[in-house]
Design an enzyme around this catalytic site. Sequence first.
Site, PDB file in Angstrom:
ATOM      1  N   LEU A 177      -8.681 -12.712 -91.485  1.00 29.04           N
ATOM      2  CA  LEU A 177      -7.385 -12.034 -91.547  1.00 29.04           C
ATOM      3  C   LEU A 177      -7.524 -10.687 -90.855  1.00 29.04           C
ATOM      4  CD1 LEU A 177      -6.407 -12.603 -95.321  1.00 29.04           C
ATOM      5  CD2 LEU A 177      -6.297 -14.210 -93.401  1.00 29.04           C
ATOM      6  N   GLY A 178      -6.920 -10.574 -89.688  1.00 26.19           N
ATOM      7  CA  GLY A 178      -7.005  -9.311 -88.947  1.00 26.19           C
ATOM      8  C   GLY A 178      -7.955  -9.419 -87.777  1.00 26.19           C
TER       9      GLY A 178
ATOM     10  N   GLY B 235     -12.352  -6.814 -87.174  1.00 27.17           N
ATOM     11  CA  GLY B 235     -12.123  -8.258 -87.059  1.00 27.17           C
ATOM     12  C   GLY B 235     -12.736  -8.820 -85.785  1.00 27.17           C
ATOM     13  N   GLY B 236     -12.535  -8.112 -84.700  1.00 25.01           N
ATOM     14  CA  GLY B 236     -13.121  -8.539 -83.428  1.00 25.01           C
ATOM     15  C   GLY B 236     -14.639  -8.593 -83.524  1.00 25.01           C
TER      16      GLY B 236
ATOM     17  N   LYS C  43     -11.713  -0.665 -98.337  1.00 29.52           N
ATOM     18  CA  LYS C  43     -12.069   0.341 -99.357  1.00 29.52           C
ATOM     19  C   LYS C  43     -10.853   0.854-100.117  1.00 29.52           C
ATOM     20  CE  LYS C  43     -12.183   3.933 -95.853  1.00 29.52           C
ATOM     21  NZ  LYS C  43     -12.006   2.998 -94.727  1.00 29.52           N
TER      22      LYS C  43
ATOM     23  N   VAL D  28     -18.042   0.236 -98.346  1.00 26.97           N
ATOM     24  CA  VAL D  28     -18.698   1.535 -98.505  1.00 26.97           C
ATOM     25  C   VAL D  28     -19.784   1.703 -97.453  1.00 26.97           C
ATOM     26  CG1 VAL D  28     -20.089   2.995-100.016  1.00 26.97           C
ATOM     27  CG2 VAL D  28     -18.295   1.574-100.988  1.00 26.97           C
TER      28      VAL D  28
ATOM     29  N   GLY E 172     -20.036   1.378 -94.279  1.00 28.98           N
ATOM     30  CA  GLY E 172     -20.148   0.458 -93.141  1.00 28.98           C
ATOM     31  C   GLY E 172     -21.325  -0.483 -93.207  1.00 28.98           C
TER      32      GLY E 172
ATOM     33  N   LYS F 140     -14.695   5.728-101.255  1.00 25.07           N
ATOM     34  CA  LYS F 140     -16.037   5.143-101.286  1.00 25.07           C
ATOM     35  C   LYS F 140     -16.804   5.584-102.528  1.00 25.07           C
ATOM     36  CE  LYS F 140     -15.915   4.947 -96.265  1.00 25.07           C
ATOM     37  NZ  LYS F 140     -16.197   5.739 -95.053  1.00 25.07           N
TER      38      LYS F 140
END
Lengths: 428, 428
Positions: free
Chosen positions: A11-12, A17-18, A106, A133, A135, A206
């Site tokens: 989704l996205g 997403g890419g 987040k 949180v 990345g 976070k």
Amino acid sequence: MEQKKIKAALLGLGTVGGGVYKLIQRRKDEMEQIIGTQLEIVKIMVHNLDKKREGIALSLLTDNWQEIIEDEEIEIIIEVIGGIEPAKTMILEALHAGKHVVTANKDLIAQQGRELLNAAEESGADFLFEASVAGGIPIIRPLKQCLAANELTDVVGIVNGTTNYILTKMFEENVSFESALVKAKELGYAEADPTADIEGLDAGRKVAIMASIAFHTRVVFEDVHTEGITKITEKDVAYAKDLDCVIKLLGVAHDTKEGIEVGVYPMILKKEHPLASVRDSFNAVFVHGDAVDDAMFYGRGAGEFPTASAVVGDVIDVARDIQYECTGRISCTCYKDTPIKKFEEVKNKFFLRMQVKNQPGVLACIAQIFGNHKVSIVRVVQKYVEETQAELVIVTDKVKEGYMKNALKELEDLEDIYEVSSVIRAYL
Amino acid sequence: MEQKKIKAALLGLGTVGGGVYKLIQRRKDEMEQIIGTQLEIVKIMVHNLDKKREGIALSLLTDNWQEIIEDEEIEIIIEVIGGIEPAKTMILEALHAGKHVVTANKDLIAQQGRELLNAAEESGADFLFEASVAGGIPIIRPLKQCLAANELTDVVGIVNGTTNYILTKMFEENVSFESALVKAKELGYAEADPTADIEGLDAGRKVAIMASIAFHTRVVFEDVHTEGITKITEKDVAYAKDLDCVIKLLGVAHDTKEGIEVGVYPMILKKEHPLASVRDSFNAVFVHGDAVDDAMFYGRGAGEFPTASAVVGDVIDVARDIQYECTGRISCTCYKDTPIKKFEEVKNKFFLRMQVKNQPGVLACIAQIFGNHKVSIVRVVQKYVEETQAELVIVTDKVKEGYMKNALKELEDLEDIYEVSSVIRAYL
């Protein structure tokens, strides 16, 4: 153990997403080795079907959620739209339908984590959010599993790359906040509207998530006291250097006898502290537990592939759980209900910089007011003195936020004090 | 999901074993919340039954392995005896009997990991060893799970606390290796016979384990080239400072096109590198992956409770797997067979310090020899010059170890060179 292919929907298809799509494609064969079966993205939900997207088969794209939620073969939903809605509704529908969800969201976890985790628990589904949180930095799984034997009391993190980049520039190149922000925008580290980053809101979300996991008590974004870095000046930086310190925007969570403290604010900290050497847009989370003592996790807190690394790591774990028929294995760990301390009750050390009348008795007067409000002074520096005005820097011992607030109010009413220029907390 | 109590046996009651027992007792109630059932140590295997042990019920102790292996109710074996035998035989017997094993035994995993993991896989048992590398720092689980979406190419770690303490003392207090070692012994950081630590053997075992997991290829201790820190002098430290560097004993593993490089040796590295600020007896592991970019894990690499933190974290995970009937979920991930590069083929930069005759033409002669052996010089410093003798420091570009070895041999035969005093690799 079934050997069927595992189907997922994304989704996205923005930056994250890419990255997720590309990473899953890139690691297809390896993932089969790790999971023991193939994993395939069979649908990608996008807002605009007409937008050109290189390297993505048109047949994968849809703008119709029903196509995904009603497809019983899709077992994993990867949500990287961000924001509260429509992400929340989709995740809840997916969980109710028995699908497993991986998300990087987040905002959603920090505000509605309980509802989502409850839904997952009810249907025995996996609901993982490592990417929400810091990345790419592994932090949720280490807190939930590796450090599960600990009573964790402190989680202190640099969890916003934009502000860490800005503060690093200010320190290493002696530039102002404003010009460092311009540079951060040029490099794509700061958004056109940087409010969420520079005011500490992003970091606050976070911290809420980390505190919930570390202290087994649901902490939401609204519980977090947030302050940003916009008031930090070149003079503050210079004084920090004199004290052998740096200034970092810290997300701070402590589990104390009187309740949980959660906040985000710039703090002065000693150069020797492991967090002090975290430079540029890097993130790090420092943890203290009764058994492990101090530990720290460092890495990239944002970006296409670092975030995708965390998302796909979670997806692999879900796929493994599907293979071993043990989904829901790691669910909500908030089995306590420790109260959140009111911010006025939180104790901090302070660095105060103020402009005062250059005449005898002023310091005595300030010390008197501090004394009345239970503020202990541990250091006084007077560096810049003009004929009528002097700059005074005071470092205090730990004192309740409420007391300090009252002391500052009284100081500001004092005729001999022209201005309280900086109030920065100290992690010393 | 069954709600029966999970029974475990502890093999060994030394420093780590004692910590494990105490931690499990201390966290009993919390663990029940996390796992959903009680976990109990029902037997402790010790060498000497007569030794006084405070806080341990005599009825728990046994010196008879059969009592444990034949007890079908014992599902988890926690091995903290250390060394190859009898630990190996016991672990294999336990795995064959379908029991799950948690161990902190780096010697065993680094040398016989494949056999043990195969045995676990055959019986579908959990076999976890988070504590075998870097004590309390979560590293095995992050590598196997959180970073599973990455092609990891570099794992570089400070994985021996004793040597890091010694090097920190040498740097911060300008003392010799010998007197720093004395201090380390006084504080209990170094053993009476410190060989395994100061010669890099202990670090070598940990690097072998980490490389195996990161590169999905079995790497054993014998594959690791190890050198220690005994030759590092105060002069080397001074030069490193001049270069804005520190010296750290690094465990280094790289996955290159031509094969896997694994070694342990002291390296000069820039102060800005995240590993440079790892002080005292702390450990840290720096990782690079194609998606996550750089990441680092920092904490206590040894000690009663930090190590127990990792062991008990694993035990909790095994108990959870038993509850969810998914043991064997994370097994061996060495599905590749990448060759290990011969050490002569590994490329490194070098810092060389030598005493040479103080006369024209010496440097030209040295440069000529280096040129013949494909060594490029990037920096030359001549700082201490006496009437007849000069000290020359040369920093080289990356060159194959074999070429450097030959060049050094030729240099040492040269009449104009009195001594090659230091050969330290550089991570610049």
